[in-house]
Design a protein around this motif. Structure first.
Motif, PDB file in Angstrom:
ATOM      1  N   VAL A 232       0.803  -1.143   0.088  1.00  0.00           N
ATOM      2  CA  VAL A 232      -0.057  -0.023   0.060  1.00  0.00           C
ATOM      3  C   VAL A 232       0.933   1.219  -0.161  1.00  0.00           C
ATOM      4  N   ALA A 233       2.005   1.317   0.679  1.00  0.00           N
ATOM      5  CA  ALA A 233       2.870   2.427   0.859  1.00  0.00           C
ATOM      6  C   ALA A 233       3.548   2.631  -0.669  1.00  0.00           C
ATOM      7  N   PHE A 234       3.834   1.556  -1.456  1.00  0.00           N
ATOM      8  CA  PHE A 234       4.523   1.778  -2.708  1.00  0.00           C
ATOM      9  C   PHE A 234       3.257   2.241  -3.483  1.00  0.00           C
ATOM     10  N   SER A 235       1.977   1.829  -3.464  1.00  0.00           N
ATOM     11  CA  SER A 235       0.857   2.326  -4.353  1.00  0.00           C
ATOM     12  C   SER A 235       0.738   3.704  -4.040  1.00  0.00           C
ATOM     13  N   ALA A 236       0.913   4.120  -2.789  1.00  0.00           N
ATOM     14  CA  ALA A 236       0.476   5.541  -2.420  1.00  0.00           C
ATOM     15  C   ALA A 236       1.623   6.485  -3.042  1.00  0.00           C
ATOM     16  N   GLY A 237       2.830   5.795  -3.222  1.00  0.00           N
ATOM     17  CA  GLY A 237       3.776   6.946  -3.771  1.00  0.00           C
ATOM     18  C   GLY A 237       3.363   6.985  -5.007  1.00  0.00           C
ATOM     19  N   GLY A 238       3.143   5.902  -6.106  1.00  0.00           N
ATOM     20  CA  GLY A 238       2.788   6.070  -7.179  1.00  0.00           C
ATOM     21  C   GLY A 238       1.424   6.890  -7.308  1.00  0.00           C
ATOM     22  N   SER A 239       0.345   6.901  -6.669  1.00  0.00           N
ATOM     23  CA  SER A 239      -0.835   7.810  -6.779  1.00  0.00           C
ATOM     24  C   SER A 239      -0.352   9.119  -6.330  1.00  0.00           C
ATOM     25  N   GLN A 240       0.031   9.417  -5.355  1.00  0.00           N
ATOM     26  CA  GLN A 240       0.018  10.696  -4.475  1.00  0.00           C
ATOM     27  C   GLN A 240       1.149  11.458  -5.094  1.00  0.00           C
ATOM     28  N   VAL A 241       1.955  11.091  -5.704  1.00  0.00           N
ATOM     29  CA  VAL A 241       3.174  11.879  -6.472  1.00  0.00           C
ATOM     30  C   VAL A 241       2.718  12.842  -7.417  1.00  0.00           C
ATOM     31  N   GLY A 242       1.587  12.434  -8.296  1.00  0.00           N
ATOM     32  CA  GLY A 242       1.046  12.961  -9.043  1.00  0.00           C
ATOM     33  C   GLY A 242       0.368  14.226  -8.621  1.00  0.00           C
ATOM     34  N   LEU A 243      -0.143  14.252  -7.497  1.00  0.00           N
ATOM     35  CA  LEU A 243      -0.931  15.347  -7.039  1.00  0.00           C
ATOM     36  C   LEU A 243       0.044  16.742  -6.778  1.00  0.00           C
ATOM     37  N   ALA A 244       1.259  16.164  -6.584  1.00  0.00           N
ATOM     38  CA  ALA A 244       2.276  17.283  -6.132  1.00  0.00           C
ATOM     39  C   ALA A 244       2.794  17.926  -7.415  1.00  0.00           C
ATOM     40  N   ILE A 245       3.281  16.811  -8.292  1.00  0.00           N
ATOM     41  CA  ILE A 245       3.885  17.462  -9.473  1.00  0.00           C
ATOM     42  C   ILE A 245       3.009  17.634 -10.709  1.00  0.00           C
ATOM     43  N   GLY A 246       2.130  17.023 -10.616  1.00  0.00           N
ATOM     44  CA  GLY A 246       1.116  17.097 -11.895  1.00  0.00           C
ATOM     45  C   GLY A 246       0.885  18.621 -12.723  1.00  0.00           C
ATOM     46  N   PRO A 247       0.585  19.573 -11.433  1.00  0.00           N
ATOM     47  CA  PRO A 247       0.592  20.990 -12.171  1.00  0.00           C
ATOM     48  C   PRO A 247       1.731  21.512 -13.000  1.00  0.00           C
ATOM     49  N   LEU A 248       3.031  20.570 -12.622  1.00  0.00           N
ATOM     50  CA  LEU A 248       4.025  21.325 -13.429  1.00  0.00           C
ATOM     51  C   LEU A 248       4.276  20.655 -14.566  1.00  0.00           C
ATOM     52  N   VAL A 249       3.497  19.520 -15.074  1.00  0.00           N
ATOM     53  CA  VAL A 249       3.700  18.941 -16.282  1.00  0.00           C
ATOM     54  C   VAL A 249       3.586  19.875 -17.538  1.00  0.00           C
ATOM     55  N   PRO A 250       2.469  20.807 -17.540  1.00  0.00           N
ATOM     56  CA  PRO A 250       2.489  21.758 -18.856  1.00  0.00           C
ATOM     57  C   PRO A 250       3.775  22.459 -19.029  1.00  0.00           C
ATOM     58  N   LEU A 251       4.602  22.846 -17.937  1.00  0.00           N
ATOM     59  CA  LEU A 251       5.802  23.688 -18.000  1.00  0.00           C
ATOM     60  C   LEU A 251       6.906  22.878 -18.847  1.00  0.00           C
ATOM     61  N   LEU A 252       6.608  21.435 -18.826  1.00  0.00           N
ATOM     62  CA  LEU A 252       7.843  20.674 -19.543  1.00  0.00           C
ATOM     63  C   LEU A 252       7.814  21.122 -21.130  1.00  0.00           C
ATOM     64  N   SER A 305      -7.519  -1.724  -0.021  1.00  0.00           N
ATOM     65  CA  SER A 305      -6.882  -0.497  -0.065  1.00  0.00           C
ATOM     66  C   SER A 305      -6.079  -0.601  -1.143  1.00  0.00           C
ATOM     67  N   PHE A 306      -5.179  -1.719  -1.299  1.00  0.00           N
ATOM     68  CA  PHE A 306      -4.139  -1.978  -2.316  1.00  0.00           C
ATOM     69  C   PHE A 306      -4.886  -2.033  -3.619  1.00  0.00           C
ATOM     70  N   ALA A 307      -5.956  -2.836  -3.591  1.00  0.00           N
ATOM     71  CA  ALA A 307      -6.700  -3.203  -4.984  1.00  0.00           C
ATOM     72  C   ALA A 307      -7.281  -1.706  -5.460  1.00  0.00           C
ATOM     73  N   ILE A 308      -7.679  -0.907  -4.642  1.00  0.00           N
ATOM     74  CA  ILE A 308      -8.530   0.372  -5.261  1.00  0.00           C
ATOM     75  C   ILE A 308      -7.142   1.315  -5.585  1.00  0.00           C
ATOM     76  N   ALA A 309      -6.353   1.341  -4.756  1.00  0.00           N
ATOM     77  CA  ALA A 309      -5.038   2.171  -5.295  1.00  0.00           C
ATOM     78  C   ALA A 309      -4.429   1.750  -6.696  1.00  0.00           C
ATOM     79  N   GLN A 310      -4.441   0.712  -6.887  1.00  0.00           N
ATOM     80  CA  GLN A 310      -3.726   0.024  -8.036  1.00  0.00           C
ATOM     81  C   GLN A 310      -4.756   0.381  -9.170  1.00  0.00           C
ATOM     82  N   THR A 311      -5.932   0.210  -9.096  1.00  0.00           N
ATOM     83  CA  THR A 311      -7.066   0.629 -10.113  1.00  0.00           C
ATOM     84  C   THR A 311      -6.860   1.955 -10.399  1.00  0.00           C
TER      85      THR A 311
END
Length: 374
Positions: A232-252, A305-311
């Motif tokens: 679940v911790a691994f899945s959390a990193g994969g899901s939640q990091v996008g919330l922090a850096i997603g707004p920066l993607v258009p700047l690429l 929790s793990f299943a929903i996160a990976q979905t």
């Protein structure tokens, strides 16, 4: 923003059930979840990152100023939740902030994406809580021996792990799964080949836990619980990091020398820092304030929790880990006739989730509209 998420969402939620079951200490949980969250951010974070950055508002691309406004407002709201001990839904907050600044810039609502997001957000408490409730009831039942049920659950988790997409295993522009890569190496690439490999891996995982259970039933449960927390911790990193850096993607598009993996690494480091410095407070709140948990109910909470996160990761949908974990904890708690479920705490939490979405959208829209009018 990444620090706030690491302190209040991805860093606190994965091991909260394990801490509640006394399988691991609060500080050790914060240390491990930070490392695993960083790995998930780098290996699985791209799909949600791109969705947050470019799919929430149509017709406009976020500017550096718009991204700054959205992240600042969202980060402040999430940090307030951390310091108050309430798990603010980071996905709600960041999504509201990004949509708010995008609409203020003249963008068009992305209704199709909103329908996907809202559907997952609404279904999560019912699906996650329902599966956790059913699993906890099975684990408490005298008609199903634990020595059979727990290895079976481990096998089901093995099915999910075998089919997770990893950036390192796939082509340069995609991802690949463990089952897919093994099937391809055996010359059996295809649905049947992947299915056969998946079944074999699930059986191996189940047999391994069955053997461990025969040697030490209580210890095997704790180790299974910690393994689930790690997933679940691994899945959390994969899901939640996008919330922090997603707004920066258009700047690429402007700074083309910066690859998206650099953003993922930076976001992962932010999650790591938040997990190590701010997560213990929220781990304690989740582990003790919502429901009293034992090993069985903790296992029941972590599997859905793990299943929903990976979905969510697979479909590139920003999802709140606080919503996932809290719903699963409460569902597993009700399987024991309430098991100390705090209804007052739940009510305030749900109101905080709704309020964070509305407040972040309104504040970001107003701030960006004021800036645009200058």
């Amino acid at each position: 923003m990444a620090w706030a998420i690491g302190a209040g969402s991805s860093g606190s939620t994965p091991f909260a059930p394990a801490v509640g079951a006394n399988a691991i200490s609060v500080m050790r949980a914060g240390l491990i979840v930070g490392i695993l969250g960083f790995a998930g951010a780098v290996l699985q974070g791209q799909s949600v990152t791109e969705a947050v950055g470019s799919e929430l508002v149509g017709g406009v691309a976020l500017t550096a100023l718009a991204a700054t406004v959205a992240l600042l407002i969202a980060a402040v709201l999430v940090a307030l939740g951390v310091f108050k001990g309430y798990p603010i839904a980071t996905a709600f907050t960041v999504t509201g902030a990004v949509v708010g600044v995008g609409l203020a810039m003249g963008g068009e609502p992305a209704w199709a994406k909103y329908r996907e997001i809202v559907a997952l957000w609404v279904l999560t408490p019912f699906v996650g809580g329902g599966i956790a409730y059913g699993t906890a009831r099975l684990l408490r039942s005298e008609h199903v021996p634990e020595r059979v049920l727990v290895p079976t659950l481990a096998g089901l988790v093995g099915v999910l792990v075998a089919n997770i997409g990893f950036a390192l295993l796939g082509p340069a522009d995609g991802s690949g799964s463990i089952a897919g890569e093994i099937a391809r190496s055996l010359g059996a690439d295809g649905t049947l080949g992947r299915g056969g490999v998946t079944l074999a891996l699930a059986v191996l995982v189940g047999l391994a836990l069955a053997a461990d259970t025969r040697r030490d039933a209580d210890g095997a449960q704790r180790r299974f619980l910690l393994a689930l927390g790690g997933l679940v911790a691994f899945s959390a990193g994969g899901s939640q990091v996008g919330l922090a850096i997603g707004p920066l993607v258009p700047l690429l598009d402007t700074f083309q020398s910066i690859p998206i993996v650099a953003l993922l690494l930076g976001g992962g480091l932010g999650l790591l820092a938040g997990s190590w410095t701010g997560a213990p407070r929220m781990i304690k709140a989740l582990a003790q304030d919502y429901s009293s948990l034992g090993p069985r109910r903790s296992i029941a909470a972590l599997i859905p929790s793990f299943a929903i996160a990976q979905t969510a990761v697979a479909f590139g949908i920003p999802v709140s880990f606080n919503e996932i974990i809290v719903s699963a904890i409460v569902g597993s708690g009700y399987a024991a006739g309430g098991a100390g479920v705090s209804r007052k705490k739940m009510l305030f939490t749900v109101l905080a989730w709704i309020g964070s979405l509305a407040l972040s959208l309104l504040l970001s829209y107003a701030a960006m509209a004021a800036i645009e009018s200058l």
